[in-house]
Enzyme design. Structure first.
Site, mmCIF file in Angstrom:
data_model
loop_
_atom_site.group_PDB
_atom_site.id
_atom_site.type_symbol
_atom_site.label_atom_id
_atom_site.label_comp_id
_atom_site.label_asym_id
_atom_site.label_seq_id
_atom_site.Cartn_x
_atom_site.Cartn_y
_atom_site.Cartn_z
ATOM 1 C CB ILE A 12 67.365 48.207 69.061
ATOM 2 C CG1 ILE A 12 66.564 47.038 69.655
ATOM 3 C CG2 ILE A 12 68.264 48.856 70.098
ATOM 4 C CD1 ILE A 12 67.391 45.840 70.078
ATOM 5 C CG LEU A 43 73.884 25.651 39.474
ATOM 6 C CD1 LEU A 43 73.972 24.395 38.612
ATOM 7 C CD2 LEU A 43 73.676 25.246 40.942
ATOM 8 C CB THR A 44 72.318 30.700 39.007
ATOM 9 O OG1 THR A 44 72.328 30.020 40.257
ATOM 10 C CG2 THR A 44 70.991 31.417 38.839
ATOM 11 C CD GLU A 45 72.050 27.865 32.246
ATOM 12 O OE1 GLU A 45 71.062 27.923 31.473
ATOM 13 O OE2 GLU A 45 72.955 27.030 32.128
ATOM 14 C CD GLU A 91 76.486 29.328 48.350
ATOM 15 O OE1 GLU A 91 76.586 28.214 48.893
ATOM 16 O OE2 GLU A 91 77.358 30.196 48.394
#
Ligand code: COS
Length: 388
Positions: free
Chosen positions: A346, A129-131, A372
Protein backbone atom coordinates in the site's frame (compact mmCIF):
# COMPACT_ATOMS: atom_id res chain seq x y z
CA UNK A 1 -26.75 -20.63 27.73
CA UNK A 2 -23.33 -19.94 29.23
CA UNK A 3 -23.63 -16.51 30.86
CA UNK A 4 -19.84 -16.17 31.06
CA UNK A 5 -19.40 -16.16 27.30
CA UNK A 6 -18.36 -12.68 26.25
CA UNK A 7 -15.67 -10.62 24.56
CA UNK A 8 -15.75 -7.38 26.52
CA UNK A 9 -12.37 -6.10 27.66
CA UNK A 10 -12.28 -5.36 31.40
CA UNK A 11 -11.65 -1.81 32.64
CA UNK A 12 -8.28 -2.96 34.05
CA UNK A 13 -7.14 -4.31 30.70
CA UNK A 14 -8.36 -1.21 28.88
CA UNK A 15 -6.33 0.94 31.26
CA UNK A 16 -3.25 -1.24 30.85
CA UNK A 17 -3.59 -1.21 27.06
CA UNK A 18 -3.94 2.53 27.05
CA UNK A 19 -0.96 3.05 29.37
CA UNK A 20 1.38 0.77 27.40
CA UNK A 21 0.19 2.23 24.09
CA UNK A 22 0.90 5.78 25.25
CA UNK A 23 4.32 4.76 26.57
CA UNK A 24 5.20 2.99 23.32
CA UNK A 25 4.03 5.89 21.18
CA UNK A 26 5.67 8.58 23.29
CA UNK A 27 8.91 6.87 24.35
CA UNK A 28 9.68 4.13 21.84
CA UNK A 29 8.23 5.33 18.52
CA UNK A 30 10.42 8.45 18.24
CA UNK A 31 13.59 6.36 18.74
CA UNK A 32 12.71 3.07 17.07
CA UNK A 33 14.05 3.88 13.62
CA UNK A 34 17.39 5.20 14.89
CA UNK A 35 17.93 2.29 17.29
CA UNK A 36 17.09 -0.13 14.48
CA UNK A 37 19.53 1.54 12.11
CA UNK A 38 22.35 1.65 14.69
CA UNK A 39 21.47 -1.84 15.90
CA UNK A 40 21.55 -0.48 19.42
CA UNK A 41 19.94 -2.06 22.48
CA UNK A 42 18.70 0.77 24.71
CA UNK A 43 19.28 0.13 28.41
CA UNK A 44 17.48 3.37 29.14
CA UNK A 45 14.26 2.34 27.39
CA UNK A 46 14.52 -1.15 28.89
CA UNK A 47 14.70 0.33 32.41
CA UNK A 48 11.76 2.62 31.56
CA UNK A 49 9.71 -0.44 30.55
CA UNK A 50 10.63 -1.89 33.94
CA UNK A 51 9.48 1.27 35.71
CA UNK A 52 6.18 0.94 33.88
CA UNK A 53 5.76 -2.51 35.48
CA UNK A 54 6.53 -4.66 32.44
CA UNK A 55 9.12 -6.84 34.19
CA UNK A 56 7.96 -9.70 36.39
CA UNK A 57 4.47 -9.23 34.97
CA UNK A 58 3.14 -12.71 35.72
CA UNK A 59 5.28 -13.24 38.82
CA UNK A 60 3.19 -13.08 41.98
CA UNK A 61 3.53 -10.19 44.41
CA UNK A 62 5.03 -12.69 46.92
CA UNK A 63 8.22 -12.35 44.83
CA UNK A 64 7.69 -8.66 44.13
CA UNK A 65 6.25 -9.27 40.68
CA UNK A 66 3.23 -7.51 39.23
CA UNK A 67 0.89 -10.50 39.67
CA UNK A 68 -0.87 -9.85 36.34
CA UNK A 69 -3.09 -12.43 34.70
CA UNK A 70 -1.92 -13.85 31.38
CA UNK A 71 -4.21 -11.83 29.14
CA UNK A 72 -2.96 -8.58 30.71
CA UNK A 73 0.66 -9.56 30.08
CA UNK A 74 -0.15 -10.53 26.49
CA UNK A 75 -1.96 -7.24 25.87
CA UNK A 76 1.12 -5.36 27.13
CA UNK A 77 3.41 -7.26 24.70
CA UNK A 78 0.93 -6.70 21.86
CA UNK A 79 0.85 -2.94 22.45
CA UNK A 80 4.66 -2.73 22.44
CA UNK A 81 4.84 -4.80 19.25
CA UNK A 82 2.29 -2.50 17.65
CA UNK A 83 5.02 0.15 17.78
CA UNK A 84 8.29 -1.81 17.74
CA UNK A 85 9.21 -5.50 17.61
CA UNK A 86 12.59 -5.14 19.33
CA UNK A 87 11.21 -3.67 22.54
CA UNK A 88 8.33 -6.11 22.61
CA UNK A 89 10.88 -8.93 22.19
CA UNK A 90 12.92 -7.73 25.18
CA UNK A 91 9.82 -7.84 27.39
CA UNK A 92 8.36 -11.06 25.96
CA UNK A 93 11.64 -12.98 26.25
CA UNK A 94 12.38 -11.67 29.73
CA UNK A 95 8.96 -12.52 31.15
CA UNK A 96 8.10 -15.80 29.42
CA UNK A 97 11.53 -17.31 28.91
CA UNK A 98 13.64 -15.53 31.54
CA UNK A 99 11.56 -15.21 34.71
CA UNK A 100 8.98 -17.83 33.63
CA UNK A 101 10.97 -21.06 34.19
CA UNK A 102 12.27 -19.84 37.57
CA UNK A 103 8.76 -18.86 38.64
CA UNK A 104 7.15 -22.15 37.55
CA UNK A 105 9.96 -24.61 38.33
CA UNK A 106 12.34 -22.91 40.82
CA UNK A 107 12.74 -23.89 44.46
CA UNK A 108 11.52 -21.35 46.99
CA UNK A 109 15.14 -20.38 47.63
CA UNK A 110 15.79 -19.80 43.91
CA UNK A 111 12.58 -17.80 43.52
CA UNK A 112 13.40 -15.59 46.50
CA UNK A 113 16.92 -15.04 45.23
CA UNK A 114 16.20 -14.21 41.59
CA UNK A 115 12.60 -13.17 40.99
CA UNK A 116 12.55 -9.88 42.95
CA UNK A 117 15.60 -8.74 40.94
CA UNK A 118 14.01 -9.83 37.67
CA UNK A 119 10.89 -7.81 38.47
CA UNK A 120 12.72 -4.51 38.92
CA UNK A 121 13.52 -3.53 35.35
CA UNK A 122 17.24 -3.45 36.09
CA UNK A 123 17.99 -7.11 35.42
CA UNK A 124 17.43 -9.48 32.49
CA UNK A 125 17.58 -13.29 32.32
CA UNK A 126 18.11 -15.40 29.18
CA UNK A 127 16.82 -18.80 28.01
CA UNK A 128 19.66 -21.01 26.79
CA UNK A 129 18.12 -23.76 24.69
CA UNK A 130 19.18 -23.31 21.05
CA UNK A 131 22.68 -24.37 20.01
CA UNK A 132 24.60 -24.06 16.75
CA UNK A 133 23.69 -27.71 15.97
CA UNK A 134 20.44 -28.06 17.94
CA UNK A 135 17.54 -25.81 16.87
CA UNK A 136 14.21 -27.46 16.04
CA UNK A 137 15.62 -30.75 17.33
CA UNK A 138 15.97 -29.33 20.81
CA UNK A 139 16.82 -32.67 22.46
CA UNK A 140 20.06 -32.93 20.53
CA UNK A 141 21.97 -30.48 22.76
CA UNK A 142 25.73 -30.90 22.65
CA UNK A 143 26.35 -28.72 25.71
CA UNK A 144 27.39 -30.96 28.60
CA UNK A 145 27.46 -30.65 32.38
CA UNK A 146 29.72 -32.96 34.44
CA UNK A 147 29.37 -33.32 38.20
CA UNK A 148 32.41 -32.63 40.39
CA UNK A 149 31.72 -34.31 43.73
CA UNK A 150 34.75 -32.70 45.37
CA UNK A 151 33.19 -29.24 45.12
CA UNK A 152 29.50 -30.17 44.66
CA UNK A 153 29.50 -28.25 41.39
CA UNK A 154 28.60 -28.94 37.75
CA UNK A 155 31.10 -28.08 35.03
CA UNK A 156 29.47 -26.85 31.82
CA UNK A 157 31.06 -26.94 28.36
CA UNK A 158 29.48 -26.05 25.02
CA UNK A 159 27.72 -23.19 23.28
CA UNK A 160 24.31 -21.57 22.78
CA UNK A 161 23.15 -19.29 20.00
CA UNK A 162 20.35 -16.75 19.32
CA UNK A 163 19.74 -16.14 23.04
CA UNK A 164 17.68 -12.99 23.63
CA UNK A 165 18.70 -10.67 26.49
CA UNK A 166 21.81 -12.72 27.34
CA UNK A 167 24.66 -10.34 26.50
CA UNK A 168 23.52 -6.93 27.76
CA UNK A 169 24.86 -4.93 30.69
CA UNK A 170 21.55 -5.65 32.42
CA UNK A 171 21.90 -9.43 32.07
CA UNK A 172 22.32 -11.22 35.39
CA UNK A 173 21.81 -14.82 34.28
CA UNK A 174 20.69 -17.44 31.85
CA UNK A 175 18.94 -20.81 32.16
CA UNK A 176 21.05 -23.41 30.35
CA UNK A 177 19.92 -26.84 29.15
CA UNK A 178 22.82 -29.31 29.20
CA UNK A 179 23.36 -33.05 28.80
CA UNK A 180 24.05 -34.54 32.22
CA UNK A 181 24.12 -38.23 31.24
CA UNK A 182 22.59 -40.95 29.10
CA UNK A 183 19.25 -42.66 29.76
CA UNK A 184 18.66 -46.41 29.42
CA UNK A 185 16.67 -45.75 26.20
CA UNK A 186 19.76 -44.15 24.60
CA UNK A 187 18.38 -40.62 24.85
CA UNK A 188 20.35 -37.85 26.59
CA UNK A 189 19.49 -36.89 30.15
CA UNK A 190 18.85 -33.14 29.93
CA UNK A 191 19.02 -30.83 32.92
CA UNK A 192 18.54 -27.07 33.35
CA UNK A 193 21.00 -24.90 35.28
CA UNK A 194 20.61 -21.35 36.53
CA UNK A 195 23.86 -19.68 35.50
CA UNK A 196 24.57 -16.27 37.02
CA UNK A 197 26.39 -13.87 34.74
CA UNK A 198 28.94 -12.51 34.18
CA UNK A 199 31.09 -15.37 35.43
CA UNK A 200 34.37 -17.18 34.85
CA UNK A 201 34.11 -19.71 32.04
CA UNK A 202 31.37 -17.85 30.14
CA UNK A 203 31.88 -15.69 27.09
CA UNK A 204 28.74 -13.82 26.01
CA UNK A 205 28.97 -12.11 22.62
CA UNK A 206 26.20 -9.90 21.20
CA UNK A 207 25.16 -11.09 17.72
CA UNK A 208 25.26 -8.34 15.11
CA UNK A 209 24.05 -7.79 11.54
CA UNK A 210 20.56 -9.12 12.18
CA UNK A 211 17.87 -8.41 9.64
CA UNK A 212 15.20 -7.92 12.32
CA UNK A 213 14.68 -7.02 16.00
CA UNK A 214 17.86 -5.01 15.61
CA UNK A 215 17.37 -3.04 18.83
CA UNK A 216 17.01 -6.20 20.91
CA UNK A 217 19.93 -7.98 22.53
CA UNK A 218 20.78 -11.36 21.02
CA UNK A 219 23.71 -13.42 22.28
CA UNK A 220 26.00 -16.24 21.44
CA UNK A 221 27.25 -17.97 24.60
CA UNK A 222 30.39 -20.09 25.00
CA UNK A 223 30.92 -22.22 28.10
CA UNK A 224 34.47 -23.25 28.90
CA UNK A 225 34.62 -25.27 32.14
CA UNK A 226 32.03 -22.98 33.68
CA UNK A 227 31.30 -24.07 37.27
CA UNK A 228 27.77 -23.91 38.71
CA UNK A 229 26.84 -24.93 42.27
CA UNK A 230 24.62 -28.04 42.41
CA UNK A 231 21.92 -25.98 44.15
CA UNK A 232 21.51 -24.09 40.84
CA UNK A 233 19.85 -27.01 39.11
CA UNK A 234 16.37 -25.85 38.06
CA UNK A 235 13.76 -28.48 38.90
CA UNK A 236 15.33 -31.91 39.10
CA UNK A 237 18.11 -33.78 37.33
CA UNK A 238 16.75 -34.96 33.96
CA UNK A 239 13.74 -32.63 33.99
CA UNK A 240 15.45 -30.10 31.73
CA UNK A 241 13.75 -30.82 28.40
CA UNK A 242 10.29 -30.82 29.95
CA UNK A 243 11.01 -27.47 31.62
CA UNK A 244 12.20 -26.05 28.32
CA UNK A 245 9.19 -27.39 26.38
CA UNK A 246 6.71 -26.22 28.97
CA UNK A 247 8.36 -22.78 28.94
CA UNK A 248 7.95 -22.67 25.17
CA UNK A 249 4.23 -23.42 25.56
CA UNK A 250 3.97 -20.09 27.39
CA UNK A 251 6.45 -18.38 25.08
CA UNK A 252 4.22 -19.17 22.12
CA UNK A 253 1.53 -16.95 23.61
CA UNK A 254 3.91 -14.01 23.78
CA UNK A 255 5.18 -14.59 20.23
CA UNK A 256 1.50 -14.70 19.24
CA UNK A 257 1.10 -11.32 20.95
CA UNK A 258 4.08 -10.00 19.02
CA UNK A 259 2.49 -11.21 15.79
CA UNK A 260 -0.86 -9.64 16.62
CA UNK A 261 0.82 -6.35 17.62
CA UNK A 262 2.93 -6.33 14.46
CA UNK A 263 -0.15 -6.99 12.32
CA UNK A 264 -2.09 -4.18 14.03
CA UNK A 265 0.84 -1.76 13.77
CA UNK A 266 1.28 -2.46 10.05
CA UNK A 267 -2.46 -2.06 9.53
CA UNK A 268 -2.58 1.24 11.49
CA UNK A 269 0.19 2.72 9.34
CA UNK A 270 -1.27 1.40 6.08
CA UNK A 271 -4.82 2.59 6.78
CA UNK A 272 -3.66 6.09 7.71
CA UNK A 273 -1.49 6.30 4.60
CA UNK A 274 -4.26 4.96 2.36
CA UNK A 275 -6.68 7.59 3.68
CA UNK A 276 -4.18 10.39 2.97
CA UNK A 277 -2.40 9.38 -0.23
CA UNK A 278 -4.26 10.41 -3.38
CA UNK A 279 -4.16 8.83 -6.83
CA UNK A 280 -6.50 9.35 -9.75
CA UNK A 281 -8.21 12.15 -7.84
CA UNK A 282 -9.12 10.30 -4.62
CA UNK A 283 -7.53 8.69 -1.53
CA UNK A 284 -6.12 5.27 -2.43
CA UNK A 285 -8.31 3.74 0.31
CA UNK A 286 -11.23 4.51 -2.01
CA UNK A 287 -9.76 2.30 -4.76
CA UNK A 288 -11.10 -1.21 -4.43
CA UNK A 289 -7.68 -2.84 -4.94
CA UNK A 290 -6.38 -1.09 -1.79
CA UNK A 291 -9.65 -1.23 0.17
CA UNK A 292 -9.77 -5.01 -0.24
CA UNK A 293 -6.23 -5.35 1.07
CA UNK A 294 -7.20 -3.39 4.18
CA UNK A 295 -10.37 -5.47 4.56
CA UNK A 296 -8.31 -8.67 4.44
CA UNK A 297 -5.83 -7.29 6.97
CA UNK A 298 -8.60 -6.25 9.36
CA UNK A 299 -10.25 -9.67 9.07
CA UNK A 300 -7.05 -11.60 9.80
CA UNK A 301 -6.34 -9.33 12.78
CA UNK A 302 -9.77 -10.12 14.27
CA UNK A 303 -9.23 -13.85 13.76
CA UNK A 304 -5.71 -13.72 15.22
CA UNK A 305 -6.96 -11.83 18.25
CA UNK A 306 -9.76 -14.29 18.95
CA UNK A 307 -7.41 -17.27 18.74
CA UNK A 308 -4.72 -15.70 20.90
CA UNK A 309 -7.05 -14.40 23.60
CA UNK A 310 -8.86 -17.73 23.76
CA UNK A 311 -5.52 -19.50 24.27
CA UNK A 312 -4.68 -17.03 27.07
CA UNK A 313 -8.09 -17.50 28.65
CA UNK A 314 -7.56 -21.28 28.66
CA UNK A 315 -4.18 -20.81 30.34
CA UNK A 316 -5.36 -18.47 33.02
CA UNK A 317 -8.37 -20.64 33.83
CA UNK A 318 -6.02 -23.64 34.24
CA UNK A 319 -7.30 -25.52 31.22
CA UNK A 320 -5.22 -27.22 28.54
CA UNK A 321 -4.00 -24.33 26.39
CA UNK A 322 -0.93 -25.79 24.63
CA UNK A 323 -2.57 -26.73 21.33
CA UNK A 324 -4.20 -23.31 21.00
CA UNK A 325 -0.93 -21.60 21.98
CA UNK A 326 0.72 -23.33 19.01
CA UNK A 327 -2.13 -22.37 16.71
CA UNK A 328 -2.05 -18.78 17.96
CA UNK A 329 1.71 -18.54 17.46
CA UNK A 330 1.38 -19.93 13.96
CA UNK A 331 -1.62 -17.87 12.91
CA UNK A 332 -0.53 -14.57 14.48
CA UNK A 333 2.93 -14.87 12.83
CA UNK A 334 1.31 -15.43 9.46
CA UNK A 335 -1.14 -12.56 10.03
CA UNK A 336 1.82 -10.32 10.90
CA UNK A 337 3.71 -11.22 7.77
CA UNK A 338 0.60 -10.81 5.63
CA UNK A 339 -0.23 -7.39 7.08
CA UNK A 340 3.37 -6.17 6.88
CA UNK A 341 3.62 -7.25 3.23
CA UNK A 342 0.26 -5.84 2.19
CA UNK A 343 0.97 -2.70 4.21
CA UNK A 344 4.25 -2.27 2.40
CA UNK A 345 2.46 -2.75 -0.92
CA UNK A 346 0.00 0.00 0.00
CA UNK A 347 2.92 2.33 0.74
CA UNK A 348 4.41 1.57 -2.70
CA UNK A 349 7.95 2.91 -3.13
CA UNK A 350 7.85 4.62 0.27
CA UNK A 351 7.32 1.24 1.90
CA UNK A 352 10.81 0.29 0.78
CA UNK A 353 12.39 3.23 2.57
CA UNK A 354 13.70 3.01 6.13
CA UNK A 355 12.15 6.39 6.85
CA UNK A 356 8.75 4.67 7.08
CA UNK A 357 8.06 2.24 9.96
CA UNK A 358 6.32 -0.21 7.61
CA UNK A 359 9.75 -1.20 6.26
CA UNK A 360 10.83 -2.24 9.79
CA UNK A 361 7.56 -4.08 10.40
CA UNK A 362 8.19 -6.05 7.20
CA UNK A 363 11.63 -7.14 8.43
CA UNK A 364 10.58 -7.75 12.04
CA UNK A 365 7.65 -9.95 10.98
CA UNK A 366 10.04 -12.51 9.48
CA UNK A 367 11.38 -13.52 12.89
CA UNK A 368 7.96 -14.60 14.09
CA UNK A 369 7.74 -17.61 11.76
CA UNK A 370 11.22 -18.77 12.84
CA UNK A 371 11.85 -17.85 16.51
CA UNK A 372 10.58 -19.91 19.48
CA UNK A 373 9.73 -22.78 17.16
CA UNK A 374 9.38 -22.39 13.41
CA UNK A 375 5.96 -22.44 11.75
CA UNK A 376 6.83 -25.98 10.64
CA UNK A 377 7.41 -27.03 14.27
CA UNK A 378 4.07 -25.46 15.27
CA UNK A 379 2.36 -27.50 12.54
CA UNK A 380 4.17 -30.61 13.75
CA UNK A 381 3.01 -30.07 17.33
CA UNK A 382 -0.57 -29.20 16.28
CA UNK A 383 -0.71 -32.29 14.08
CA UNK A 384 0.30 -34.42 17.09
CA UNK A 385 -2.43 -32.84 19.22
CA UNK A 386 -5.11 -33.58 16.65
CA UNK A 387 -4.06 -37.23 16.40
CA UNK A 388 -2.11 -37.34 13.14
N1 COS B 1 5.68 -29.85 28.05
C1 COS B 1 6.20 -30.80 28.86
N2 COS B 1 6.80 -31.93 28.40
C2 COS B 1 6.87 -32.07 27.08
C3 COS B 1 6.35 -31.13 26.17
C4 COS B 1 5.72 -29.98 26.72
N3 COS B 1 5.19 -29.05 25.93
N4 COS B 1 6.58 -31.55 24.91
C5 COS B 1 7.21 -32.73 25.01
N5 COS B 1 7.39 -33.04 26.31
C6 COS B 1 8.01 -34.24 26.87
C7 COS B 1 7.32 -35.48 26.30
O1 COS B 1 6.21 -35.83 27.08
C8 COS B 1 8.41 -36.51 26.38
O2 COS B 1 8.47 -37.02 27.69
P1 COS B 1 8.84 -38.59 27.98
O3 COS B 1 10.25 -38.74 27.44
O4 COS B 1 8.73 -38.73 29.45
O5 COS B 1 7.86 -39.39 27.21
C9 COS B 1 9.67 -35.70 26.11
O6 COS B 1 9.37 -34.33 26.43
C10 COS B 1 10.14 -35.79 24.69
O7 COS B 1 9.06 -35.40 23.87
P2 COS B 1 9.04 -35.69 22.32
O8 COS B 1 9.43 -37.11 22.07
O9 COS B 1 7.75 -35.19 21.77
O10 COS B 1 10.23 -34.75 21.81
P3 COS B 1 10.80 -34.54 20.35
O11 COS B 1 12.26 -34.67 20.39
O12 COS B 1 10.02 -35.30 19.35
O13 COS B 1 10.56 -32.97 20.14
C11 COS B 1 9.45 -30.99 19.48
C12 COS B 1 9.36 -32.38 20.13
C13 COS B 1 9.84 -31.01 18.03
C14 COS B 1 8.05 -30.41 19.62
C15 COS B 1 10.44 -30.13 20.29
O14 COS B 1 11.77 -30.54 20.09
C16 COS B 1 10.35 -28.66 19.93
O15 COS B 1 9.46 -27.96 20.40
N6 COS B 1 11.29 -28.16 19.12
C17 COS B 1 11.35 -26.76 18.80
C18 COS B 1 12.24 -26.08 19.76
C19 COS B 1 12.13 -24.62 19.67
O16 COS B 1 11.06 -24.05 19.68
N7 COS B 1 13.28 -23.95 19.61
C20 COS B 1 13.34 -22.54 19.53
C21 COS B 1 13.74 -21.99 20.84
S1 COS B 1 13.94 -20.28 20.65
S2 COS B 1 13.58 -19.67 22.40
Amino acid sequence: MNQNYGFAESEEIKLLRDTVRKFAQQQIAPRAQELDEKEHFSEELTRSMGELGLFGTIVSTDYQGQGMDYISYIVAVEELARVDGSHAATIAAHNSLGAGPIYYFGSDEQKKKYLPKLATGNALWGFGLTEPDAGSDAQSSKTTARYDSTTDEWIINGAKIFITNAASDLTIGVTVQAVTGMLANGKPELTCFLVETPCKGLKATPMKDKMMWRASNTAQLFFDNLRVPAKNILGTLGQGFKIMMSTLDNGRLSIGAMGLGCAKGAYDHALKYAQERQTFGKPIAKHQAIAFKLADMATRIEAAELLLYKACWLKQTDQAFEKLACMAKLYCSEAAEFCAREGQQIFGGYGLMKEYPIERFYRDAALLRIGEGTSEIQRLVISRYIGC
